[in-house]
Design an enzyme around this catalytic site. Structure first.
Site, PDB file in Angstrom:
ATOM      1  N   SER A 564       0.912  -1.052  -0.130  1.00 34.35           N
ATOM      2  CA  SER A 564      -0.005  -0.021  -0.002  1.00 34.35           C
ATOM      3  C   SER A 564       0.949   1.163   0.038  1.00 34.35           C
ATOM      4  CB  SER A 564      -1.022  -0.079   1.216  1.00 34.35           C
ATOM      5  OG  SER A 564      -1.860   0.920   1.145  1.00 34.35           O
ATOM      6  N   HIS A 679      -7.872  -5.086  -0.874  1.00 38.87           N
ATOM      7  CA  HIS A 679      -6.673  -4.401  -0.381  1.00 38.87           C
ATOM      8  C   HIS A 679      -6.240  -5.119   0.636  1.00 38.87           C
ATOM      9  CE1 HIS A 679      -4.024  -1.055  -0.514  1.00 38.87           C
ATOM     10  NE2 HIS A 679      -4.230  -0.979   0.763  1.00 38.87           N
TER      11      HIS A 679
END
Length: 705
Positions: A564, A679
């Site tokens: 990320s 995610h």
């Protein structure tokens, strides 16, 4: 397919169409010269063919390695080890746990009593079977969350996600009946925020329709929906401008049961306004600083953590401080302010939990946890002693309402996590409920905290874990991990799979506590925020150089990993200093920093990175954006980029476009895009094991072979 979206709200569009609506990028600055922008499409045949080709090529390298199958099985066996701690949430004497194994790939929600748990019996009662639900409704459901109604906890709101995305469908479920509530609350697919107000009403921040969304793709409206109402009968409490970031609402319950209803309206990631909601639904803006977080409501006081200095009525409270602010639950009128904790230069407040009579505060002190306990006595909070350790990581596991019982875990790099129960009112020695099995014999290993000197002279701490008898000859295969953003600290967690699969094979593991993170409070974060982002990269590079200068490793044996924002970190460092590394694991990354605000949730991070629509901020972004700085004629390490097609937070196009551009410029690179997990990696254990096995095989090939 049968969606099973029963309820009284509009959801006539199929779930695939809603998903596509959420993930299509918003046109921003003209990027007509971006020859790989076509990879931003999630369903175009050409883009899907490209992904399939890349996946096949990477699988041929990593999954055909003779070590892959054994690694995957070993990791899977560890995940399924019945001795692993089943963490839980306690409600009315039941301990609720989410569990996955070979028989329940998607998972089950189950419960047992505390006595059964203490006895380590297997008297678990299944109250929800996700595999059965997915099969019955023909939807790839995974569980994103379970929200119990505190006063009647057998009633829950289930958040179900197809394939692991952030967007969910929410439906009311009765744990006693083990069935969805007939005519109960039900909400369509979206990045909604929904919270119980009472048993018969919900605060709903909807995100299932374009008109409800902010520019960042999050809810910007707050509604109150009562049981039995249709959506057109719901009452709108607040609507933000579309340029705002998001809004959420919830109810605090004080120790005596007093309700305090609150709305959090975020203009940006860090700037927000809080509103008190009275019984007649009147809103009152609370005169709090913009950069502050309400952590709890206890004994008639808001527990507030500051991210900036605050000077109300000629008083001064420093950024990072934890305060108690008197606030009337009926009308939101604020009163006296008192300081609870003022952190030092190497401290920060990480988490707060309000018990029946106390406040439990996790303080990070030189990148280790300690518990601060405060007791309410004679009308004020006073610090009191507690017996918890201070040399590793403390994490709150659960705190049952209207009690002083706290469940917490404790671990460090070489100590497996233990689950403990303590009565904070009694302050007796904590009870050990479970101990995670040791993944490896840590007797011959050490974990040390060291410091590197950053480019501007700042000391940057980092942890090194290795064999005690390590020879400092620069030959140790070394993995350096970092994040450095959003005020998130990197703490010394137990090396579960990496212990046997990395340390025991001669590897060295490093965690860098670079600026941008939350190890030392707001100032440490803000030093690398916005136009100062390069500070994080410089800190990370300084740690890498210190490892080499100290004789731990060499550029040939040094790899970096991050996900990320950490993916942005390692991507930028690879582009800026390619000669310094021989392996780069770049997971679900941001990489196109001139277009990130137009991709999925990117606009919500303008506070963190800066706005490419503003000239000065665009210049800072352009100066480091990895996608725009990768070039022909430079020698980059063979990097591994990973992402997920179900990631509806950081668009998979960041990784896709970076890889396509590098290949077009003549560089070798590996890429793998999973179909599930989103995610946060919300997927089954087999896929989790395969993903970690691919990374380990890659690291072996690059750093050990």
């Amino acid at each position: 397919m049968a969606l099973g979206l029963d309820g009284n709200l509009p959801h006539n569009r199929p779930i695939a169409a809603l998903a596509a609506n959420l993930v299509c990028p918003t046109p921003m600055t003209d990027h007509s010269n971006d020859m790989f922008q076509w990879l931003e499409s999630l369903d175009a045949p050409a883009a899907l063919d490209w992904v399939a080709t890349q996946n096949a090529a990477t699988s041929a390298v990593l999954e055909q390695d003779p070590r892959f199958a054994g690694l995957q099985q070993s990791i899977l066996d560890n995940l399924r080890d019945t001795r692993q701690i089943p963490f839980f949430a306690e409600y009315n004497g039941w301990l609720y746990n989410f569990h996955q194994d070979e028989h329940h790939a998607r998972g089950i929600y189950r419960r047992c009593t505390l006595d059964d748990y203490r006895g380590n019996t297997q008297h678990w009662q299944i109250v929800l079977d996700l595999d059965a639900l997915a099969a019955r409704e023909e939807v790839d459901w995974y569980l994103d969350g379970v929200s119990h109604y505190t006063l009647q906890p057998e009633r829950v709101l289930l958040s179900l996600t197809p394939g692991g995305s952030d967007a969910t469908v929410s439906r009311e479920y009765d744990l006693e009946q083990q069935a969805f509530v007939d005519g109960g609350f039900s909400f369509p697919y979206g990045k909604n925020h929904i919270a119980w107000r009472d048993l018969d009403s919900m605060f709903v921040c909807p995100a299932w329709d374009d008109a409800q969304l902010s520019r960042a793709g999050y809810p910007r409206e707050v509604w109150l929906l009562a049981r039995g109402q249709s959506w057109d009968q719901a009452q709108c409490l607040l609507q933000l401008d579309s340029d705002a970031m998001m809004v959420s609402a919830w109810r605090f319950l004080d120790a005596d049961g007093t309700a305090f209803d609150i709305i959090e309206a975020s203009d940006s990631f860090y700037s927000k306004t809080y509103y008190h909601v009275s019984a007649d639904l009147t809103l009152r803006a609370l005169p709090l600083p913009e950069r502050a977080e309400i952590e709890a409501y206890s004994h008639g006081e808001l527990i507030l953590k500051l991210a900036e200095d605050w000077q109300p009525a000629a008083q001064h409270y420093a950024a990072g401080s934890l305060l108690a602010v008197a606030c009337d639950a009926a009308d939101g009128a604020m009163g006296a302010i008192s300081e609870l904790f003022v952190p030092g230069a190497r401290q920060s407040v990480e988490m707060v939990e309000a018990t029946l009579n106390l406040l439990a505060v996790i303080v990070i002190d030189n990148v280790k946890s300690r518990l601060l306990t405060l007791r309410r006595e004679q009308g004020r909070w006073q610090a009191c002693d507690n017996p918890l350790p201070q040399d590793g990581v403390i994490e709150f596991a659960d705190q049952p309402w209207q009690s002083d019982v706290l469940y917490y875990s404790y671990s460090d790099f070489l100590t497996p996590a233990g689950l403990y129960r303590i009565d904070l009112a009694a302050m007796a020695a904590p009870e050990v409920l479970r101990q995670q099995p040791a993944a490896f014999d840590a007797t011959g290993y050490v974990a040390q905290q060291r410091h590197a000197r950053a480019a501007d002279g700042t000391d940057i701490p980092y942890f090194v874990v290795h064999r005690a008898d390590l020879a400092l000859n620069g030959q140790a295969p070394t993995l350096l991990y970092g994040y450095g953003g959003f005020e998130v600290p990197m703490m010394p967690y137990y090396m579960d799979n990496f212990g046997p699969q990395w340390l025991e094979k001669g590897g060295l593991f490093v965690v860098a506590n670079i600026r941008g993170g939350g190890e030392f409070g707001p100032a440490w974060h803000q030093a690398a925020q916005g136009v100062r982002r390069q500070v994080s990269f410089d800190d990370f590079i300084a740690v890498a150089e210190d490892l080499i200068a100290s004789g731990y490793t060499s550029a040939r044996r040094l790899g970096i990993e991050g996900g990320s924002n950490g993916g942005l970190l390692v991507g930028a460092c690879m582009v800026q200093r390619p000669e310094l590394f021989h392996a780069v694991v770049c997971e679900v990354p941001l990489l196109d920093m001139l277009r990130y605000t137009g991709l999925l949730a990117g606009a919500s991070w303008i506070d963190e990175y800066g706005d490419p629509e503003q000239d000065d901020e665009r210049a800072a972004l352009a100066a480091y954006s990895p996608y725009h700085h990768v070039a022909a004629g430079r020698r980059y390490p063979l990097a591994l980029f990973t992402t997920s097609s179900k990631d509806d937070r950081v668009h998979p196009a960041h990784a896709r476009k970076m890889v396509a551009k590098m290949q077009a410029l003549g560089h070798q690179v590996l890429f793998y895009e999973s179909n599930d997990g989103g995610h946060g990696g919300n997927t089954g254990q087999e896929q989790t094991a395969a993903e970690l096995a691919r990374v380990l095989v890659y690291l072996y090939r690059q750093l050990m072979d």
